[in-house]
Scaffold this motif. Structure first.
Motif, PDB file in Angstrom:
ATOM      1  N   HIS A  14      -7.759   8.370   1.319  1.00 36.56           N
ATOM      2  CA  HIS A  14      -6.574   9.218   1.234  1.00 36.56           C
ATOM      3  C   HIS A  14      -6.350   9.973   2.536  1.00 36.56           C
ATOM      4  N   SER A  40       0.823   5.760  -0.609  1.00 38.50           N
ATOM      5  CA  SER A  40       0.058   6.998  -0.696  1.00 38.50           C
ATOM      6  C   SER A  40       1.035   8.147  -0.835  1.00 38.50           C
ATOM      7  N   VAL A  60       0.851  -1.193   0.000  1.00 45.45           N
ATOM      8  CA  VAL A  60       0.000   0.000   0.000  1.00 45.45           C
ATOM      9  C   VAL A  60       0.884   1.240   0.000  1.00 45.45           C
ATOM     10  N   PHE A  93     -12.363  -4.767   0.661  1.00 43.43           N
ATOM     11  CA  PHE A  93     -11.695  -3.473   0.789  1.00 43.43           C
ATOM     12  C   PHE A  93     -12.649  -2.376   0.305  1.00 43.43           C
ATOM     13  N   LEU A 119      -3.283   5.016  -2.630  1.00 43.67           N
ATOM     14  CA  LEU A 119      -4.263   5.900  -2.014  1.00 43.67           C
ATOM     15  C   LEU A 119      -4.132   7.346  -2.474  1.00 43.67           C
ATOM     16  N   PHE A 173     -13.048   1.797  -0.564  1.00 45.04           N
ATOM     17  CA  PHE A 173     -12.191   2.906  -0.991  1.00 45.04           C
ATOM     18  C   PHE A 173     -12.972   4.218  -0.997  1.00 45.04           C
ATOM     19  N   LEU A 219      -6.641   2.305   6.491  1.00 48.59           N
ATOM     20  CA  LEU A 219      -5.375   2.743   5.901  1.00 48.59           C
ATOM     21  C   LEU A 219      -5.572   4.070   5.197  1.00 48.59           C
ATOM     22  N   CYS A 224      -9.916   1.935   3.010  1.00 45.32           N
ATOM     23  CA  CYS A 224      -8.803   2.636   2.372  1.00 45.32           C
ATOM     24  C   CYS A 224      -9.259   4.037   1.974  1.00 45.32           C
ATOM     25  N   VAL A 253     -11.100  -3.888   5.301  1.00 50.84           N
ATOM     26  CA  VAL A 253     -10.093  -2.833   5.260  1.00 50.84           C
ATOM     27  C   VAL A 253     -10.706  -1.598   4.615  1.00 50.84           C
ATOM     28  N   ILE A 260      -2.002  -1.346  -3.718  1.00 47.54           N
ATOM     29  CA  ILE A 260      -3.059  -0.375  -3.462  1.00 47.54           C
ATOM     30  C   ILE A 260      -2.413   1.003  -3.409  1.00 47.54           C
TER      31      ILE A 260
END
Length: 255
Positions: A182, A7, A5, A144, A29, A146, A219, A180, A178, A27
């Motif tokens: 930003h 970002s 993951v 997951f 972000l 988002f 996350l 996810c 999970v 992944i």
């Protein structure tokens, strides 16, 4: 199952190309674009257009929260450059996106950061890239969810949306393993940037979701040098996966 993951990539195409090494999936972000670099004033779109000295002056004004002066300075610089500022910016953004999406491994699951330009992404996605925003995906038997973008701030970055619109995307999610996003949930110790010396905006909607659903993980990124990188809310492990441009390595999630 092993998932990496990242970002806050901010232009780091070379490191991004290696970010999926050894993983079943990546992944991302968001925050792919580097508009202005608070650490290296010679980097980013602003410096490419106006030079490192002007970038340093602009950063100083914004850091001091003198936003009106920063906007006035920016307007004068654009006037001197000539042409439509939007065309200059889009040309530079497209150049960065072309390099970044070419470097991004497959498969990858992506959502937007607050400095991204969502309408341009479709022009650069590879077949193994899947973009999700207010949506879910199953990866290795886990669900997951988002949620992309950021909330409205004085910085006026490209993909900042109203609280209600952001909350609607969170509400569209079912019960996931999970979460996810930003931006972090609205927990003060997760929002304070120790270098910028300011609180970033976090989401009350994702905080409420975490308290109610209790996913295994939440996350996120956005805060480059957080006071706390992780904390627990009930059974949920909340983790800032790191400022990828600064660290150059992904967060590893295994199950």
């Amino acid at each position: 199952m092993r998932v990496h993951v990242v970002s806050d990539v901010h232009g780091s195409a070379e490191a991004l190309a290696r970010s999926g090494d050894g993983a079943d999936a990546l992944i991302c972000l968001g925050d792919l674009i580097l508009y202005i670099d608070y650490d290296d004033h010679a980097q980013g779109i602003f410096a490419d257009l106006f030079g490192a000295e002007n970038a340093a002056a602009f950063i100083a004004l914004r850091t001091a929260k003198r936003f009106d002066e920063a906007r006035a300075m920016s307007a004068e610089l654009w006037k001197g450059l000539g042409g439509d500022p939007r065309e200059h910016i889009e040309s530079n953004v497209r150049r960065q996106y072309a390099a970044l999406f070419a470097a991004m491994p497959e498969p990858a699951y992506l959502t937007y950061g607050n400095v991204d330009v969502p309408r341009l992404w479709a022009d650069y996605l590879k077949p193994g890239h899947r973009v999700l925003d207010g949506q879910e995906a199953e990866i290795g038997g886990w669900r997951f969810g988002f949620v992309g973008g950021g909330l409205k701030t004085a910085y006026r970055t490209p993909y900042e949306i109203e609280d209600e619109e952001y909350a609607a995307k969170v509400a569209a999610l079912g019960e996931v393993d999970v979460l996810c996003a930003h931006i972090p949930p609205a927990v003060p110790q997760l929002l304070y940037d120790t270098v910028a010396r300011r609180f970033e905006r976090g989401s009350e909607a994702t905080l409420d979701y975490i308290r109610r659903v209790q996913p295994r993980y939440a996350l996120f990124g956005h805060v480059h040098q957080p006071l706390y990188q992780r904390t627990r809310i009930g059974r949920t492990e909340c983790v800032n996966v790191g400022h990828f441009r600064g660290k150059g390595r992904p967060f590893v999630l295994e199950w």
